[in-house]
Design a protein around this motif. Structure first.
Motif: not given
Ligand code: GLU
Ligand code: MG
Length: 451
Positions: A55-59
């Motif tokens: 659930a981790m965005s690429d930011m």
């Protein structure tokens, strides 16, 4: 490979650290690393990973997805077939990992398992899938805060090949040492842009190879003081980076290419047309899996050979599916389809899994491409009326359009399964929400060195 054999090989080679890697919903390669002294245990038990990582965005902004909060873990369990001592970092090795639940089941949000499930579905239809990913990338230097192409060479120019000779030669050696066999190399159209393709393999291995490839290119470039960018459009005024997927379906013995039919006008089988029909039907949604970043849509435009329309054609580089002309004397073996709206910001397991889900739906429902979707000219030369009459549609022009298309495509989201589909779409929406608030410079800066 047997666990004891892996440990023995690692120790004999003087390896100190072994990484277990996976590719996440944002297309980022992540992983954890352990010392060789604990390798035997970790080959069995894996390394723990919080559920939240999918659930981790690429930011690195954690998104809200049911079941992916601060509580709970999966295990990264390495696939022993992927054990690789790294020629560019000989004290290190890596393995590609599956994400497995504590109850020892494949985790429903594991991208590699999604591809395995699609390959199992192909197998139950009597098919094995061969694939090759064809990555393009830039070599750049950093001057202050700015990335600058490493040269100003022309397409296929020997001057580009001269300027980058040392890095390319080191790269070729590093790839070959890992069993990634180099097919072709040339300086691509953009200043500092490179294309170096490796031989096809079974589809799972082809996706694994792409992870090894990205790691190798980035590391070898780094050793030469250069940044390798796989971003879809790292320089707005230069050609984009594609990662076209070539694929074919073979019988279970791997002897007969089932996409080939010498009696057909295009030498394509009914099976090949069914795959094409399925891909045409799912294309707008499929693009959310193969061109998944905000930066992807800066690449995906007419006139740049990245393709922008739902059509297919013979050696047509503006068609979503190019039917490559065959190699002389190897007509059967070299028959394949080239899917072009795809770039290296995609997760290769999800991109290939999605492509197969679309193709296999075409087989299950006996779909065929529309007669008008066969096109032997650049589609931009047709009027909007002519395109409409041929059922040739524009691919999504923004990340948001592709997200909406994927949300509406239950064949693809059902194939992914709810947890993978929901978490994936959540990450994509987060990208859209962030980057649509910012300008092109911010978008490019934050994609340049991610993949
Ligand atoms: N760079 C183009 C792309 O974005 C592809 C050029 C080629 O045909 O190799 O896909
Ligand atoms: Mg190219």
């Amino acid at each position: 490979m047997d666990h004891n054999e892996i440990v023995r090989q690692a120790q004999d080679a003087g390896v100190q650290l072994v990484s277990f890697l996976y590719c996440d919903n944002g297309g980022i390669i992540r992983g954890k690393t352990g010392h060789v002294s604990g390798l035997a245990g970790r080959l069995e038990a894996g390394i723990g990973l919080t559920l939240a990582m999918q659930a981790m965005s690429d930011m690195d902004q954690l998104q809200i997805v049911d079941g992916m909060g601060p509580v709970g873990e999966v295990r990264m369990i390495p696939d022993t077939d992927t054990f690789t001592i790294l020629p560019y970092a000989p004290q290190r090795a890596l393995m590609l990992a599956d994400l497995i639940t504590i109850a020892r089941q494949p985790w429903a949000a594991c991208p590699r398992d999604f591809l395995k499930r699609m390959l199992a579905q192909a197998k139950s239809a009597g098919l094995t899938i061969q694939a090759a990913l064809e990555p393009e990338w830039y070599l750049a230097r950093k001057e202050g805060d700015t990335y600058v192409p490493c040269d100003e060479s022309l397409d296929n120019s020997t001057i580009g090949a001269t300027i980058s000779r040392e890095v390319i030669d080191d790269l070729v050696l590093a790839l070959e040492t890992q069993g990634l066999h180099v097919e072709q190399y040339y300086p691509e159209l953009g200043h500092g842009q490179q294309e170096l393709s490796i031989r096809h393999a079974g589809a799972l291995r082809a996706a694994d190879n792409h992870i090894l490839y990205r790691e190798t290119v980035r590391n070898v470039a780094w050793q030469h003081g250069l940044y390798a960018s796989f971003a879809p459009k790292p320089f707005p005024d230069q050609a984009g980076n594609g990662c076209h997927i070539h694929f074919s379906a073979w019988d279970m013995d791997g002897q007969q290419n089932l996409f080939f039919d010498p009696d057909d006008g295009q030498n394509l089988s009914t099976l090949a047309y069914q795959f094409i029909g399925g891909i045409m039907a799912h294309l707008p949604a499929l693009v959310a899996l193969t061109c998944p970043s905000m930066n992807s849509y800066r690449r995906l435009s007419p006139g740049s050979w990245s393709t922008a329309f739902t059509c297919y054609g013979p050696d047509n580089r503006e068609a979503a599916l190019r039917i490559p002309s065959r190699f002389w004397g190897e007509e059967m073996a070299s028959t394949n389809l080239e899917f072009r709206p795809v770039d290296s910001s995609s997760n290769p397991y999800i991109a290939l899994g999605g492509l197969l889900a679309a193709g296999l739906d075409g087989v299950a429902r006996d779909l065929r491409p529309g007669a008008g979707q066969w096109i032997e000219v650049d589609p931009v030369r047709l009027t909007p009326e002519e395109l409409a009459a041929r059922d040739i549609r524009r691919l999504p022009t923004t990340l948001l359009e592709s997200i909406h298309a994927l949300e509406a495509d239950t064949v693809l989201t059902d194939a992914m399964g709810p947890l993978l589909a929901d978490s994936y779409l959540t990450i994509r929406r987060a990208d859209w929400e962030l980057f649509s608030q910012h300008d092109a410079e911010y978008e490019i800066k934050n994609h340049f060195y991610k993949y």
